[in-house]
Scaffold this active site. Sequence first.
Site, PDB file in Angstrom:
ATOM      1  N   TYR A   1       0.821  -1.203   0.000  1.00 16.80           N
ATOM      2  CA  TYR A   1       0.000   0.000   0.000  1.00 16.80           C
ATOM      3  C   TYR A   1       0.865   1.268   0.000  1.00 16.80           C
ATOM      4  CZ  TYR A   1       0.660   1.153   4.975  1.00 16.80           C
ATOM      5  OH  TYR A   1       1.170   1.547   6.167  1.00 16.80           O
TER       6      TYR A   1
ATOM      7  N   GLY B   1       4.761   4.991  11.605  1.00 17.25           N
ATOM      8  CA  GLY B   1       4.700   3.640  11.058  1.00 17.25           C
ATOM      9  C   GLY B   1       3.261   3.183  10.932  1.00 17.25           C
ATOM     10  N   LYS B   2       3.112   1.973  10.443  1.00 20.21           N
ATOM     11  CA  LYS B   2       1.767   1.437  10.228  1.00 20.21           C
ATOM     12  C   LYS B   2       0.935   1.427  11.504  1.00 20.21           C
ATOM     13  CE  LYS B   2       2.688  -1.683   6.441  1.00 20.21           C
ATOM     14  NZ  LYS B   2       2.722  -3.038   5.957  1.00 20.21           N
ATOM     15  N   ARG B   3       1.615   1.254  12.628  1.00 24.14           N
ATOM     16  CA  ARG B   3       0.869   1.094  13.890  1.00 24.14           C
ATOM     17  C   ARG B   3       0.416   2.409  14.508  1.00 24.14           C
ATOM     18  NH1 ARG B   3       4.623  -2.844  16.174  1.00 24.14           N
ATOM     19  NH2 ARG B   3       4.309  -4.726  14.943  1.00 24.14           N
TER      20      ARG B   3
END
Length: 482
Positions: free
Chosen positions: A14, A245-247
């Site tokens: 993504y 980040g993704k988190r």
Amino acid sequence: MKAVTRFAPSPTGYIHIGNLRSAIYPYLIAKQSNGTFILRIEDTDQARYVEGATELIEDTLQWIGLDWDEGPERGGANGPYYQTERKDIYVEWAKKLIAAGRAYADPTDSETVNKYREEANKNKVPFLYRNYRPDNTPEWQPGLPLRFKAQPKAYDYHDEVFGDLHMGPETQDDFILIKADGLPTYNFAHIVDDACMGVTHVLRGQEYLPSMGNYLALYEALGLERPKFVHLPHILAPSGNKKLGKRDGAKSAADYRKDGILPEAMLNFLACLGWNDGTEDEIYSKEDLIERFDVSRIQHAGARFDEQKLLWLNGQWIRRLFNEDAKALYARTADFWPEIAKNASDELKFRVFSIIYDRLKTLADLRTMTDYFFVSPTVDMDMLTDNKALKKLSEHEIVALLRQSIEKLREVTEWTPDNLQNALNELLAESEQKPATLFGLIRLSVSFAPFSPALHDTLSVIGCEATLARLNAVITTFNCAD
Ligand code: GLU
């Protein structure tokens, strides 16, 4: 001078929104000089390749309005634009390095390389492959990794964001140019491609700074002029000092799009993550950014990701675009209405949109904020009795007030917002109630929603018959409860 810039994503999944910022700045720089913005797909890492990722990248760039001048779908004089289709070009350039004694085929198997790495780790020294360079190297042929032969030395260079920088010899190594699978590494491919494509400005994340020693050595070994370097500071997570980040709650660009963020707002938000033009301005269109963007004003310190700011900007953009061309903005809301509005007419939806647009943070708010315009809400007594202003009234008083409201509203012959506003004001005076009580009661009775636009607007869209029926339904429910 016309700038040639590129966005060079790897199709590994993504599009992280930090990545998208790395597309915006090069686009702006290219447009400022009537130059060229190239899209290059860096797909040489087959293990990380994700099916469909390229399409997602292209789709996202188009959505946000970053049309590339050269690249996939569009072609151009410097193609191909997928690195996997440029293998022959890399081999040609690799041969120049071999001929100059600056590259060698490495027959060492990966187990042995790992052993060297572990040994260095054990001795707590940096792992530098040049310390293990094999003595006798075979002639290079596909299937064998090809390595750069470092001649470590110090380099000075200038970065447009970080200023004058220095890389010592200890940072340079015999890095791999072409892997055993025949594909080049990023380290080699990007330099070859940038040179072939005439790239004048290299923009990318600051995580590439530690590798600059190797890159500068390679420019030199290939006899290439250095482009301008623009390393972009990290985008930081909402709190702490970590990279986003993704988190950290930051969604992908595609998710923000699905959630009703406008591309204009996203572009504005990302461009201003770590850049400002020195004014207090906050709203920038693409044209404003092309006019006002200036690399020298990119902050060195990481910029903090703030989703609230994105939502705020999106609300501002909804207002601005509505005022520019309400019908055009309405046409972009199609995917965001509640299921219940599926068969509602455009006329009705446009009227709803026209009274609620200035309260929306995202277009997707339409999904949760507009149900009652399309269907009668279920009477929710708790919502009435828990209401702060209504708590002071007895059931009897509430019913009387509803009856009085019905009488008054029935008199409104032409059901327009202005007439309704007048009727509501008269009702307020006659009932001797506070606005929060009277209007709160009517508002809740017709919507049973925590929020609605201005009452006269809301009633005008709901219509006379439905409004009176809903007020009556509340009276009936009270009566039944008795
Ligand atoms: N393919 C690299 C990445 O996705 C591009 C870095 C660059 O722009 O040179 O991080």
